[in-house]
Design a protein around this motif. Structure first.
Motif, PDB file in Angstrom:
ATOM      1  N   GLN A 129       0.835  -1.191   0.000  1.00  0.00           N
ATOM      2  CA  GLN A 129       0.000   0.000   0.000  1.00  0.00           C
ATOM      3  C   GLN A 129       0.875   1.249   0.000  1.00  0.00           C
ATOM      4  O   GLN A 129       1.857   1.326   0.740  1.00  0.00           O
ATOM      5  N   PRO A 130       0.541   2.243  -0.826  1.00  0.00           N
ATOM      6  CA  PRO A 130       1.346   3.475  -0.831  1.00  0.00           C
ATOM      7  C   PRO A 130       1.256   4.202   0.499  1.00  0.00           C
ATOM      8  O   PRO A 130       0.263   4.090   1.225  1.00  0.00           O
ATOM      9  N   ARG A 131       2.280   4.962   0.788  1.00  0.00           N
ATOM     10  CA  ARG A 131       2.341   5.664   2.065  1.00  0.00           C
ATOM     11  C   ARG A 131       1.178   6.649   2.233  1.00  0.00           C
ATOM     12  O   ARG A 131       0.762   6.950   3.342  1.00  0.00           O
ATOM     13  N   ARG A 132       0.642   7.134   1.109  1.00  0.00           N
ATOM     14  CA  ARG A 132      -0.453   8.103   1.167  1.00  0.00           C
ATOM     15  C   ARG A 132      -1.805   7.451   1.454  1.00  0.00           C
ATOM     16  O   ARG A 132      -2.799   8.150   1.694  1.00  0.00           O
ATOM     17  N   ALA A 133      -1.881   6.118   1.405  1.00  0.00           N
ATOM     18  CA  ALA A 133      -3.150   5.423   1.663  1.00  0.00           C
ATOM     19  C   ALA A 133      -3.661   5.791   3.058  1.00  0.00           C
ATOM     20  O   ALA A 133      -2.894   5.853   4.019  1.00  0.00           O
ATOM     21  N   LYS A 134      -4.948   6.027   3.161  1.00  0.00           N
ATOM     22  CA  LYS A 134      -5.531   6.425   4.433  1.00  0.00           C
ATOM     23  C   LYS A 134      -5.687   5.219   5.355  1.00  0.00           C
ATOM     24  O   LYS A 134      -6.231   4.187   4.953  1.00  0.00           O
ATOM     25  N   GLY A 135      -5.216   5.375   6.588  1.00  0.00           N
ATOM     26  CA  GLY A 135      -5.313   4.289   7.554  1.00  0.00           C
ATOM     27  C   GLY A 135      -6.744   3.854   7.795  1.00  0.00           C
ATOM     28  O   GLY A 135      -7.026   2.665   7.944  1.00  0.00           O
ATOM     29  N   ALA A 136      -7.663   4.825   7.812  1.00  0.00           N
ATOM     30  CA  ALA A 136      -9.070   4.486   8.042  1.00  0.00           C
ATOM     31  C   ALA A 136      -9.614   3.582   6.951  1.00  0.00           C
ATOM     32  O   ALA A 136     -10.444   2.702   7.213  1.00  0.00           O
ATOM     33  N   HIS A 137      -9.143   3.767   5.717  1.00  0.00           N
ATOM     34  CA  HIS A 137      -9.589   2.918   4.620  1.00  0.00           C
ATOM     35  C   HIS A 137      -9.063   1.489   4.778  1.00  0.00           C
ATOM     36  O   HIS A 137      -9.756   0.522   4.448  1.00  0.00           O
ATOM     37  N   LEU A 138      -7.839   1.348   5.263  1.00  0.00           N
ATOM     38  CA  LEU A 138      -7.280   0.016   5.482  1.00  0.00           C
ATOM     39  C   LEU A 138      -8.034  -0.718   6.582  1.00  0.00           C
ATOM     40  O   LEU A 138      -8.316  -1.913   6.476  1.00  0.00           O
ATOM     41  N   VAL A 139      -8.348   0.013   7.645  1.00  0.00           N
ATOM     42  CA  VAL A 139      -9.112  -0.593   8.740  1.00  0.00           C
ATOM     43  C   VAL A 139     -10.490  -1.010   8.253  1.00  0.00           C
ATOM     44  O   VAL A 139     -10.969  -2.120   8.536  1.00  0.00           O
ATOM     45  N   ALA A 140     -11.139  -0.133   7.485  1.00  0.00           N
ATOM     46  CA  ALA A 140     -12.477  -0.434   6.975  1.00  0.00           C
ATOM     47  C   ALA A 140     -12.453  -1.617   6.013  1.00  0.00           C
ATOM     48  O   ALA A 140     -13.370  -2.450   6.016  1.00  0.00           O
ATOM     49  N   SER A 141     -11.418  -1.723   5.193  1.00  0.00           N
ATOM     50  CA  SER A 141     -11.326  -2.831   4.241  1.00  0.00           C
ATOM     51  C   SER A 141     -11.237  -4.166   4.961  1.00  0.00           C
ATOM     52  O   SER A 141     -11.880  -5.146   4.561  1.00  0.00           O
ATOM     53  N   ALA A 142     -10.423  -4.236   6.021  1.00  0.00           N
ATOM     54  CA  ALA A 142     -10.295  -5.481   6.768  1.00  0.00           C
ATOM     55  C   ALA A 142     -11.571  -5.794   7.539  1.00  0.00           C
ATOM     56  O   ALA A 142     -12.071  -6.924   7.511  1.00  0.00           O
ATOM     57  N   ALA A 143     -12.109  -4.788   8.231  1.00  0.00           N
ATOM     58  CA  ALA A 143     -13.295  -5.009   9.064  1.00  0.00           C
ATOM     59  C   ALA A 143     -14.505  -5.396   8.216  1.00  0.00           C
ATOM     60  O   ALA A 143     -15.226  -6.347   8.528  1.00  0.00           O
ATOM     61  N   ALA A 144     -14.744  -4.658   7.127  1.00  0.00           N
ATOM     62  CA  ALA A 144     -15.907  -4.949   6.279  1.00  0.00           C
ATOM     63  C   ALA A 144     -15.675  -6.175   5.422  1.00  0.00           C
ATOM     64  O   ALA A 144     -16.577  -7.004   5.238  1.00  0.00           O
ATOM     65  N   GLY A 145     -14.461  -6.310   4.872  1.00  0.00           N
ATOM     66  CA  GLY A 145     -14.172  -7.457   4.015  1.00  0.00           C
ATOM     67  C   GLY A 145     -14.383  -8.777   4.712  1.00  0.00           C
ATOM     68  O   GLY A 145     -14.976  -9.712   4.154  1.00  0.00           O
ATOM     69  N   ALA A 146     -13.919  -8.882   5.954  1.00  0.00           N
ATOM     70  CA  ALA A 146     -14.122 -10.115   6.716  1.00  0.00           C
ATOM     71  C   ALA A 146     -15.459 -10.128   7.436  1.00  0.00           C
ATOM     72  O   ALA A 146     -16.105 -11.180   7.550  1.00  0.00           O
ATOM     73  N   GLY A 147     -15.879  -8.957   7.933  1.00  0.00           N
ATOM     74  CA  GLY A 147     -17.082  -8.900   8.753  1.00  0.00           C
ATOM     75  C   GLY A 147     -18.349  -9.256   8.015  1.00  0.00           C
ATOM     76  O   GLY A 147     -19.222  -9.952   8.550  1.00  0.00           O
ATOM     77  N   ILE A 148     -18.498  -8.816   6.770  1.00  0.00           N
ATOM     78  CA  ILE A 148     -19.732  -9.075   6.022  1.00  0.00           C
ATOM     79  C   ILE A 148     -19.996 -10.565   5.857  1.00  0.00           C
ATOM     80  O   ILE A 148     -21.070 -11.059   6.226  1.00  0.00           O
ATOM     81  N   PRO A 149     -19.056 -11.353   5.287  1.00  0.00           N
ATOM     82  CA  PRO A 149     -19.349 -12.777   5.154  1.00  0.00           C
ATOM     83  C   PRO A 149     -19.463 -13.492   6.492  1.00  0.00           C
ATOM     84  O   PRO A 149     -20.283 -14.410   6.655  1.00  0.00           O
ATOM     85  N   LEU A 150     -18.648 -13.075   7.471  1.00  0.00           N
ATOM     86  CA  LEU A 150     -18.692 -13.758   8.761  1.00  0.00           C
ATOM     87  C   LEU A 150     -20.024 -13.555   9.469  1.00  0.00           C
ATOM     88  O   LEU A 150     -20.589 -14.508  10.025  1.00  0.00           O
ATOM     89  N   VAL A 151     -20.541 -12.327   9.457  1.00  0.00           N
ATOM     90  CA  VAL A 151     -21.816 -12.070  10.128  1.00  0.00           C
ATOM     91  C   VAL A 151     -22.932 -12.891   9.471  1.00  0.00           C
ATOM     92  O   VAL A 151     -23.789 -13.458  10.159  1.00  0.00           O
ATOM     93  N   LEU A 152     -22.930 -12.967   8.150  1.00  0.00           N
ATOM     94  CA  LEU A 152     -23.952 -13.757   7.460  1.00  0.00           C
ATOM     95  C   LEU A 152     -23.857 -15.235   7.827  1.00  0.00           C
ATOM     96  O   LEU A 152     -24.864 -15.895   8.110  1.00  0.00           O
ATOM     97  N   LEU A 153     -22.638 -15.763   7.833  1.00  0.00           N
ATOM     98  CA  LEU A 153     -22.449 -17.178   8.157  1.00  0.00           C
ATOM     99  C   LEU A 153     -22.743 -17.465   9.631  1.00  0.00           C
ATOM    100  O   LEU A 153     -23.362 -18.479   9.971  1.00  0.00           O
ATOM    101  N   ILE A 154     -22.278 -16.582  10.496  1.00  0.00           N
ATOM    102  CA  ILE A 154     -22.504 -16.767  11.934  1.00  0.00           C
ATOM    103  C   ILE A 154     -24.002 -16.714  12.243  1.00  0.00           C
ATOM    104  O   ILE A 154     -24.519 -17.526  13.027  1.00  0.00           O
ATOM    105  N   THR A 155     -24.701 -15.776  11.627  1.00  0.00           N
ATOM    106  CA  THR A 155     -26.146 -15.676  11.849  1.00  0.00           C
ATOM    107  C   THR A 155     -26.869 -16.919  11.352  1.00  0.00           C
ATOM    108  O   THR A 155     -27.751 -17.453  12.045  1.00  0.00           O
ATOM    109  N   LEU A 156     -26.493 -17.406  10.182  1.00  0.00           N
ATOM    110  CA  LEU A 156     -27.117 -18.627   9.659  1.00  0.00           C
ATOM    111  C   LEU A 156     -26.814 -19.818  10.546  1.00  0.00           C
ATOM    112  O   LEU A 156     -27.696 -20.638  10.825  1.00  0.00           O
TER     113      LEU A 156
END
Length: 502
Positions: free
Chosen positions: A237-264
């Motif tokens: 990732q370039p140094r100019r990449a926003k930290g908040a975007h990296l955090v959101a990518s990990a949290a949402a990228g993993a969180g969306i499928p996990l919440v659906l599977l965990i709920t099911l």
């Protein structure tokens, strides 16, 4: 040359050395797909099943617990990704800054053991799924030879992606997500038909304590296990990449499928706890489906495990090099899959108990991993840059040599976190097979499996004042100066957090 060594289909030649600014062409959107792919395995269902069957949560409580546990734990992974952006190196290589080259060997060894352990479980589970698929599709019954072939197929598929490296991994994870994700949606549609909606509607609410424990269970079973790999993919990732975007990518990228599977998984467990208590969850889920759905289900299970394994093996190769094994990255990945192959063969053909002992061992590693996370994140609060040369210089006189190659405040905080965390920890495969039980295992934290939380708090509390003191000494005016760029990367303006150089 810079572009050729990190492009799709080409072997990534870079090892653990920091990526120069000119070669950092990644984006946070890429990391979203990386983490999404690693968490679409159908095996997320048993996590949700435990919330209902073992913790007695109702539907809304299970949904809240799944969301907080998944999104929250992967937010930590995202925070560690920010360190990858700052330093351009893998997580455990960056860890040399606070721990020193020798002090870092302990956390790195634990990280590598955890990765190899989960890879072995993934490989074994996927091989069982492939054996079941071959039996249904072609009538080929399981034999020793067919078992070994099934393991080899999964290992070879993993090596084909992880061996090529970062750029190939990004592309494969993205597009394979759509294919296997679609299969999972089809399977989920048929599983929903098995839900006992009457039991769901009339389930009583569990106490707040059960919710707290549930959050810990989900966090430990999801993001915590990936925390020490957070920077491995983010180093491009370039140094100019926003930290908040990296955090959101990990949290949402993993969180969306996990919440659906965990709920099911939770929905399926109202009135039926078979998934939560099954020794082979793949087979237990298969029993809930129509016979003709077995083939697409098993393909989805195999594919989901493969996507998770691709990322894990890539990370394990980098971790092995950081540990001091002098191999090119491709050879380190090869050694890792050979060990995984041997472990899977042992579990499937020799060991009498498939999951129990291995899962117990890996679960124990959550204590030292979370103690490391606490120290690493606190160090990140003030360390805005990493010295590229210092990360690779593991000899006396290097920037991160500290005292005797060990950053003692970080190392002592880590060890203290482990020691206190284990006091609240029980390692057992069953009620009659207890490997280890800490003297405080009967406390509320111990009974609810929260020894790893205690480890996190203790390690952080011990290391925090040392990190703050070092920062104040380096910046008496209270400001953090920007690091000048050196010939091989950024140079930190401050002494390493924790102690002065010897």
């Amino acid at each position: 040359m810079a572009q050729q060594e990190n492009r799709f289909g080409a072997v990534e030649t870079r090892g653990i050395e920091p990526v120069p600014d000119g070669q950092r062409t990644g984006s946070s959107r890429q990391l979203f797909w990386v983490w999404f792919a690693a968490n679409i395995s159908i095996l997320g269902l048993p996590l949700g099943a435990t919330l209902v069957a073992l913790r007695s949560l109702n539907l809304w409580q299970a949904l809240i617990v799944g969301a907080i546990g998944s999104f929250g734990s992967f937010a930590l992974v995202g925070l560690i990704s920010v360190a990858g952006k700052r330093g351009g190196a893998p997580s455990m290589t960056l860890s040399r800054a606070p721990f020193g080259p020798h002090g870092n060997k302990g956390p790195t060894l634990v990280s590598w053991l955890s990765r190899v352990g989960w890879e072995t479980v993934n490989t074994t589970t996927a091989a069982f799924a492939l054996l079941a698929l071959l039996d249904i599709a072609f009538g080929w019954h399981s034999t020793t030879v067919l078992t070994v072939i099934s393991i080899l197929v999964f290992v070879a598929a993993t090596l084909a992606v992880s061996g090529l490296g970062h750029a190939t991994l990004l592309v494969i994870q993205k597009y394979a997500t759509w294919a296997f994700g679609a299969l999972n949606i089809v399977v989920a549609g048929f599983l929903i038909d098995r839900v006992n909606w009457h039991a769901v509607a009339h389930a009583p609410a569990a106490p707040v304590s059960a919710i707290i424990v549930g959050i810990g269970t989900i966090a430990a079973g999801t993001g915590i296990g990936w925390a020490n790999a957070g920077a491995d993919m983010a180093r491009y990732q370039p140094r100019r990449a926003k930290g908040a975007h990296l955090v959101a990518s990990a949290a949402a990228g993993a969180g969306i499928p996990l919440v659906l599977l965990i709920t099911l998984g939770g929905l399926l467990s109202f009135g039926d706890n078979s998934i939560a208590v099954a020794s082979d969850p793949v087979a237990a889920i298969q029993q809930m489906l129509p016979a003709w759905m077995a083939i697409p289900y098993l393909i989805a299970a195999f594919g989901g495990l493969l996507l998770s394994n691709n990322l894990s093996v890539y990370s394990a190769g980098l971790t092995l090099i950081t540990l001091g094994v002098r191999l090119r990255r491709t050879l380190a990945v090869g050694l890792d899959v050979i060990l995984t192959l041997a472990g899977a063969i042992y579990l499937m053909l020799i060991a009498k108990n498939f999951y129990g002992p291995f899962i117990t061992f890996i679960s124990l590693l959550a204590v030292p991993i979370t103690a490391w996370v606490a120290v690493f994140l606190i160090d990140m609060i003030w360390r805005k840059e990493y010295d590229a040369e210092g990360l690779m210089n593991t000899h006396r006189g290097g920037r991160y040599w500290h005292h005797g190659g060990i950053g003692w405040p970080a190392f002592i905080g880590w060890l203290a976190g482990i020691g206190v965390g284990l006091l609240f920890t029980v390692a057992e495969t069953s009620a009659t097979d207890v490997w280890f039980a800490g003297p405080l295992a009967d406390s509320w934290f111990g009974r609810n499996g929260l020894g790893w939380v205690v480890a996190f708090v203790v390690a952080g509390v011990i290391y925090l004042p040392f990190a703050a003191l070092a920062h104040r000494r380096a910046h008496p005016d209270g400001r953090s100066a920007s690091a000048p760029a050196g010939p091989s990367g950024p140079v930190s303006p401050a002494e390493p957090v924790g102690v002065a150089r010897s």
